[in-house]
Enzyme design. Structure first.
Site, PDB file in Angstrom:
ATOM      1  N   TRP A 127       0.873  -1.174   0.000  1.00  0.00           N
ATOM      2  CA  TRP A 127       0.000   0.000   0.000  1.00  0.00           C
ATOM      3  C   TRP A 127       0.916   1.231   0.000  1.00  0.00           C
ATOM      4  CZ3 TRP A 127      -1.981   2.796   4.782  1.00  0.00           C
ATOM      5  CH2 TRP A 127      -2.995   3.709   4.445  1.00  0.00           C
ATOM      6  N   ASP A 208      -1.279  -5.498   9.203  1.00  0.00           N
ATOM      7  CA  ASP A 208      -2.229  -4.479   8.766  1.00  0.00           C
ATOM      8  C   ASP A 208      -3.481  -5.179   8.241  1.00  0.00           C
ATOM      9  OD1 ASP A 208      -3.600  -2.379   7.685  1.00  0.00           O
ATOM     10  OD2 ASP A 208      -2.046  -1.797   6.238  1.00  0.00           O
ATOM     11  N   ALA A 210      -6.937  -4.401   6.748  1.00  0.00           N
ATOM     12  CA  ALA A 210      -7.849  -3.380   6.227  1.00  0.00           C
ATOM     13  C   ALA A 210      -9.027  -4.001   5.473  1.00  0.00           C
ATOM     14  CB  ALA A 210      -7.094  -2.426   5.300  1.00  0.00           C
ATOM     15  N   LYS A 243     -13.519  -0.405   5.167  1.00  0.00           N
ATOM     16  CA  LYS A 243     -14.077  -1.136   4.022  1.00  0.00           C
ATOM     17  C   LYS A 243     -15.149  -2.122   4.474  1.00  0.00           C
ATOM     18  CE  LYS A 243     -10.280   0.609   2.283  1.00  0.00           C
ATOM     19  NZ  LYS A 243      -9.809   1.281   1.126  1.00  0.00           N
TER      20      LYS A 243
HETATM   21  C1  LIG Z   1      -3.453  -2.013   3.186  1.00  0.00           C
HETATM   22  C2  LIG Z   1      -4.176  -0.864   3.767  1.00  0.00           C
HETATM   23  N1  LIG Z   1      -3.909  -0.485   5.013  1.00  0.00           N
HETATM   24  C3  LIG Z   1      -4.539   0.555   5.594  1.00  0.00           C
HETATM   25  C4  LIG Z   1      -5.475   1.274   4.910  1.00  0.00           C
HETATM   26  C5  LIG Z   1      -6.100   2.464   5.612  1.00  0.00           C
HETATM   27  O1  LIG Z   1      -7.422   2.456   5.725  1.00  0.00           O
HETATM   28  P1  LIG Z   1      -8.220   3.653   6.444  1.00  0.00           P
HETATM   29  O2  LIG Z   1      -8.984   4.311   5.375  1.00  0.00           O
HETATM   30  O3  LIG Z   1      -9.053   2.949   7.464  1.00  0.00           O
HETATM   31  O4  LIG Z   1      -7.236   4.551   7.081  1.00  0.00           O
HETATM   32  C6  LIG Z   1      -5.789   0.941   3.586  1.00  0.00           C
HETATM   33  C7  LIG Z   1      -6.759   1.728   2.819  1.00  0.00           C
HETATM   34  O5  LIG Z   1      -6.805   1.748   1.637  1.00  0.00           O
HETATM   35  C8  LIG Z   1      -5.124  -0.158   3.008  1.00  0.00           C
HETATM   36  O6  LIG Z   1      -5.372  -0.536   1.758  1.00  0.00           O
END
Ligand SMILES: Cc1ncc(COP(=O)(O)O)c(C=O)c1O
Length: 394
Positions: A127, A208, A210, A243
């Protein structure tokens, strides 16, 4: 004062969104931003969320501060959801933070306090925010090999060659499931091997999460993080409800630390609270309270799980249809990996020139590295997307 600075680099996802919005062609399709879109190209508010919001509107009696560590009922319900009974809860501590990003921020800052300038290994690719967040926290990001763009699969042997060479001074950032940007994930057997390696080297794991529930199911998607939680003495987890509850703009997340014993857990908790206080003082409550209400009410929870299942199945269906449409047009199975990938994204393995051609000629927008948001493809336009990909490859 500002003459001492240069413009900061633009986040590539938001740069693409700007280009998409400026494009005046009606037929344009946005496969850039990672938000779920239904067949009407809408990002709906989930039914259970609407009902919980109504309940909060009717019953909430105060908007006073909730406290530095956030909404405890929310954090505890997420803890049960993600960890199940994989770990002794007395060794877990959590604070609520704004989204997965806020949670990652708290945890990376805590790693930097424990290990100033420490190295954090992130997947290649990852990401796009992982790398700059490590740097901003005062850590040194490095890559571990992850994705083979030629096969569309994880380069597991190469990944393990790097992980096996780490030391107990290093940290590793792993995606719990539905890897972003590639869509390629570790199998359960591969998670077992990763857990064994981390146990042996002592490298510290930050996971992580998400997209829990977007791959194979809530329980199935938690396999890897639960494996690490049950095998390792200590680890961290950043959870995002953006999400899977469709609460993107409400900024809902939790930062978890699992520690060797309750004394260290209390130290971790006080450090996380201290970071929250100095960063944003207290997290926003509305989205967290929505999740708490849903998780505490069996009927609402069942409704949420059913809707999440619908979203997951929608994504799987789009993956199958797109792979089939490309196969029919190209007479090759080179893109069948799309059906093995999981979650919102897949990396197609196209060159920047091919991505630019598709943008210019077909008004289809994807990231320069050819990441597409599967959940952004309108079901009735799969043929058009397949045409564009096959024609760019010629
Ligand atoms: C791999 C990953 N980590 C963290 C996040 C962060 O999400 P948030 O919108 O809850 O901050 C995302 C969002 O796209 C993501 O794809």
């Amino acid at each position: 004062m500002f003459e001492t600075l240069k413009k900061a680099p633009v986040d590539k996802i938001f740069k693409l969104l700007g280009e998409f919005r400026a494009d005046e062609r009606d037929e344009k399709i946005d496969l850039g931003i990672g938000v779920f879109k239904d067949k009407n190209k809408q990002t709906p508010i989930m039914r259970a969320v609407k009902k919980a919001e109504k309940q909060i509107f009717d019953e909430q009696t105060t908007k006073t501060y909730v406290g530095v560590s956030g909404n405890r009922g929310f954090c505890d319900s997420v803890s049960d959801l993600v960890f199940g009974d994989s770990v002794d809860k007395s060794a877990i501590r959590s604070v609520q933070a704004p989204g997965g990003t806020g949670s990652l921020w708290v945890l990376l800052t805590l790693i930097a306090r424990a290990r100033p300038n420490g190295k954090v290994y992130v997947s290649d690719p990852s990401w796009p925010n992982h790398w700059p967040m490590c740097e901003l926290a005062g850590l040194e990001p490095n890559f571990y090999p992850y994705f083979d763009a030629k096969t569309g699969k994880v380069k597991f042997e190469e990944m393990m060659a790097t992980l096996d060479g780490l030391t107990s001074d290093d940290s590793v950032l792993l995606h719990a499931c539905c890897h972003n940007p590639t869509g390629a994930n570790l199998t359960n057997e591969q998670w077992d091997i990763v857990a064994k390696s981390l146990k042996k080297t002592g490298a510290f794991a930050l996971v992580d999460s998400a997209y829990l529930g977007f791959g194979e199911g809530l329980e199935e998607d938690a396999y890897g993080l639960r494996k690490l939680a049950s095998e390792l003495d200590e680890m961290m987890l950043a959870f995002s409800a953006s999400k899977n509850f469709g609460l993107y703009r409400e900024r809902v997340g939790v930062a978890f630390c699992i520690t060797k014993n309750p004394e260290q857990a209390d130290i971790a908790f006080s450090q996380m609270g201290n970071i929250v206080r100095a960063s944003f003082s207290q997290p926003p409550d509305h989205g967290a309270e929505i999740v708490r209400v849903i998780m505490a009410d069996p009927a609402l929870r069942a409704e949420w799980e059913a809707e999440l299942k619908d979203m997951r199945e929608f994504i799987v269906r789009i993956r199958e249809k797109l792979a089939l449409a490309i196969r029919e047009r190209s007479n090759s199975s080179n893109f069948d990996f799309l059906t093995e990938h999981m979650g919102m994204f897949s990396l197609l393995g196209l060159s920047k020139e091919q991505v630019d051609k598709i943008k210019k000629e077909d008004a289809i927008y994807m990231l320069d590295d050819s990441r597409i948001s599967i959940a952004g493809i309108p079901e009735n336009e799969i043929g058009k997307v397949a045409d564009a990909i096959v024609s760019a490859l010629r």
